[in-house]
Design a protein around this motif. Sequence first.
Motif, short mmCIF file in Angstrom:
data_model
loop_
_atom_site.label_atom_id
_atom_site.label_comp_id
_atom_site.label_asym_id
_atom_site.label_seq_id
_atom_site.Cartn_x
_atom_site.Cartn_y
_atom_site.Cartn_z
N VAL A 7 -140.34 -20.06 8.71
CA VAL A 7 -140.45 -19.62 10.09
C VAL A 7 -139.08 -19.34 10.71
O VAL A 7 -138.11 -20.06 10.47
CB VAL A 7 -141.19 -20.69 10.93
N SER A 8 -139.05 -18.27 11.52
CA SER A 8 -137.85 -17.95 12.32
C SER A 8 -137.89 -18.72 13.63
O SER A 8 -138.90 -19.34 13.96
CB SER A 8 -137.85 -16.46 12.68
N ALA A 9 -136.84 -18.57 14.41
CA ALA A 9 -136.81 -19.16 15.75
C ALA A 9 -137.79 -18.38 16.63
O ALA A 9 -138.05 -17.20 16.40
CB ALA A 9 -135.41 -19.06 16.32
N GLY B 39 -132.59 -23.09 16.76
CA GLY B 39 -133.76 -22.23 17.00
C GLY B 39 -134.85 -22.47 15.97
O GLY B 39 -136.03 -22.67 16.31
N GLU B 40 -134.48 -22.47 14.71
CA GLU B 40 -135.47 -22.65 13.64
C GLU B 40 -135.94 -24.11 13.57
O GLU B 40 -137.09 -24.39 13.24
CB GLU B 40 -134.87 -22.23 12.28
N LEU B 41 -135.04 -25.06 13.94
CA LEU B 41 -135.46 -26.47 13.93
C LEU B 41 -136.52 -26.70 15.02
O LEU B 41 -137.51 -27.40 14.80
CB LEU B 41 -134.25 -27.39 14.14
N GLY C 79 -136.52 -20.70 8.16
CA GLY C 79 -135.74 -19.62 7.57
C GLY C 79 -134.33 -19.72 8.08
O GLY C 79 -134.03 -20.54 8.97
N PHE C 80 -133.42 -18.94 7.51
CA PHE C 80 -132.09 -18.69 8.09
C PHE C 80 -131.08 -19.82 7.93
O PHE C 80 -129.90 -19.57 7.77
CB PHE C 80 -132.30 -18.33 9.57
N ILE C 81 -131.53 -21.09 7.99
CA ILE C 81 -130.52 -22.16 8.00
C ILE C 81 -130.37 -22.80 6.62
O ILE C 81 -131.28 -22.81 5.80
CB ILE C 81 -130.81 -23.24 9.07
N ARG D 186 -127.66 -13.14 10.55
CA ARG D 186 -128.78 -12.81 11.42
C ARG D 186 -129.88 -12.10 10.63
O ARG D 186 -129.60 -11.27 9.77
CB ARG D 186 -128.31 -11.93 12.59
N GLY D 187 -131.09 -12.44 10.92
CA GLY D 187 -132.23 -11.86 10.20
C GLY D 187 -132.41 -12.47 8.82
O GLY D 187 -133.16 -11.95 7.99
N GLY D 188 -131.75 -13.61 8.57
CA GLY D 188 -131.71 -14.18 7.22
C GLY D 188 -132.99 -14.88 6.75
O GLY D 188 -133.05 -15.31 5.60
N SER D 189 -134.00 -14.96 7.60
CA SER D 189 -135.20 -15.69 7.18
C SER D 189 -135.96 -15.03 6.03
O SER D 189 -136.57 -15.71 5.21
CB SER D 189 -136.16 -15.85 8.36
N ASP D 190 -135.91 -13.70 5.97
CA ASP D 190 -136.56 -13.02 4.84
C ASP D 190 -135.91 -13.46 3.53
O ASP D 190 -136.56 -13.63 2.51
CB ASP D 190 -136.40 -11.48 4.95
#
Length: 450
Positions: free
Chosen positions: A36-38, A124-126, A188-190, A203-207
Motif C-alpha cells: 500500500v501507498s500513502a 505516509g505508508e506507515l 510500498g516505497f519504504i 517517489r512512486g516507488g511502491s510499484d
Amino acid sequence: MVILKFGGTSVRDAEWINKALEIVKSQLDRAPVMIVSAMGKTTDKLQEIAHLAEKGMREKADNIFQDLKEAHFSVIHSFLTNENLSSCLAAMDILFIELKSIIKGLSYLRECTPRSNDAILSFGELFSTTIIAHRAREIKIDTAFIDSREIIKTDDQFTHAVVDENVTHSCIRGKIKPQKGKLTVAQGFIASTKEGITTTLGRGGSDYTASIIGAACHAEEIQIWTDVDGIMSSDPRIIPKAKTVAEISYKEAAELAYFGARVIHPSTIQPAINLGIPVLVKNTGNPQSMGTRIIANGEGKDRSIGLLKAIAFKKGITIINITSYRMLLAYGFLRMIFDIFEKYKTSVDLVSTSEVSVSMTIDNTSQLESIEKDLKAAGNVSVENNLSIICLVGQGLWRDPQILSKVYGALDSIPIRMISLGASDTNLSFVVPDNEAENTIKCLHKVFFE
Ligand code: ASP
C-alpha cells in the motif's frame, strides 16, 4: 500467492479503503500480499512539512501535521470499533508523536538532510498500512502486518536508495509467509539500510516494492490497482473512444512511458517481468473492467504480436537539421554532432540521416542556443519549433505490410515532417506540426481502433 498493490488514490479515504479490501477479500484463496501507498496526497504533504521544517517555519509545518492527523483519525473513527479502534489509535499515536518530534528537531536545526527527508516521508505508508491492517481485521480478514523496512534492504542513497536484491530476497522469504485465507499487509516505497536507517525507493516507488516482493516470492501475478482502467489505446481526453489495451509487452509499455503514459513506470516492474511474472493494471473504482496485462517481450498470444496497441504523442518538439557536404563519405561526422548534444546534456529522440544531412528531434530546448552555436562548426543549421512526435506502439508491427499505407491513407492532408521507421521493432514515430497533432491522433485512432 498474488501481490495486490494499491496506489494513493486507491486508498484515499474510508470508502476507497473499503473498496480495496473488498478486492483483496475476493482473492483470499490466492494468499494475497497487499502493498500500500500513502493515502491520497499524504506524501506530498509530508514533503511540504520537511521543506518548512528546514526553513524553520515550525508553525506552518505544524498546521499541515495537524491536518494530516485529523484526516487520518477521521478515517479511523469512521470504520473501526472496540479493540480494533483502540489498538489502531494507540499505534497511530506513537507514529504521530514520533513524527512531531522529528519535525521539532529539524525546525530547531533548520536542516533537512536526504536522510531526514526519508524519515519524514516514510510516515505516509506507515499510517496507511496501520489503518488498513486494522480495518481488514475489523471485517474479519485474518491479517499479518509487516514493516517493509525489515524486508527491503538498501544502500544509503537516501531518497532514491538502491535495493540489495540478495539480502532483500532472503529477508522477504524469511518474514513473508503467504497463506491461503490470510492477508499480509506491507508498505510500498519504504525500506532501510542494513543498519536499520529508514530509506525510500524514490517517489512512486511502491510499484517497485510490489515487484521485488513478487519476484522474491515467485508470485503468480502482480496486480497494480490504480484509478484508471489500465493502459489506453490513446489519451482519453482527446479520444473519448479510447479503449483499454488488453495485453501489452514490457517493451511496448516502456515506449508508452516515454510518451507520458503515467499508469506505470516500466523500470519499476522489471524484477517481476524478468521472472516472467505477469503484471496486471486494474482500476479500484471499476474492478469489473479487465485492465491491462503487461507480459515479457515476445510472450503472450501470437495474435497480440504485430498489432497496433496504442497511439501516443508528445508536443513541443524541436527539429534540428544540419547539412554539410563535408559529411559526404566522411566518417566521425555523427560522433562530432552527438558529442555536442552530450556536452549540453540534451537527449536526442528521433534521428534521420542522409549522406549530407542529419535531422534530430529534442524536447528539452534549454540549451538550444549553445547547441546551435557549436553545431554551426559542422555545417548549416536550421531549427524548426512547435512540432509533435506521434508514436504508434506495437511489437512486430511491421509484420503487417498494410500498416504504412494505412497510416499514409489516414493522414492524406497532414504534412509529415520526419519519420523513423525500422529503428525499433516496437514503434513507428513521425513528426507533424503541433497544431495538427490532435487531428492526426483522431484520424489514426479511427482507422486502427474504431
Ligand atoms: N507514497 C509515495 C509517493 O507518493 C510512493 C508511492 O505512492 O508509490 O511517491
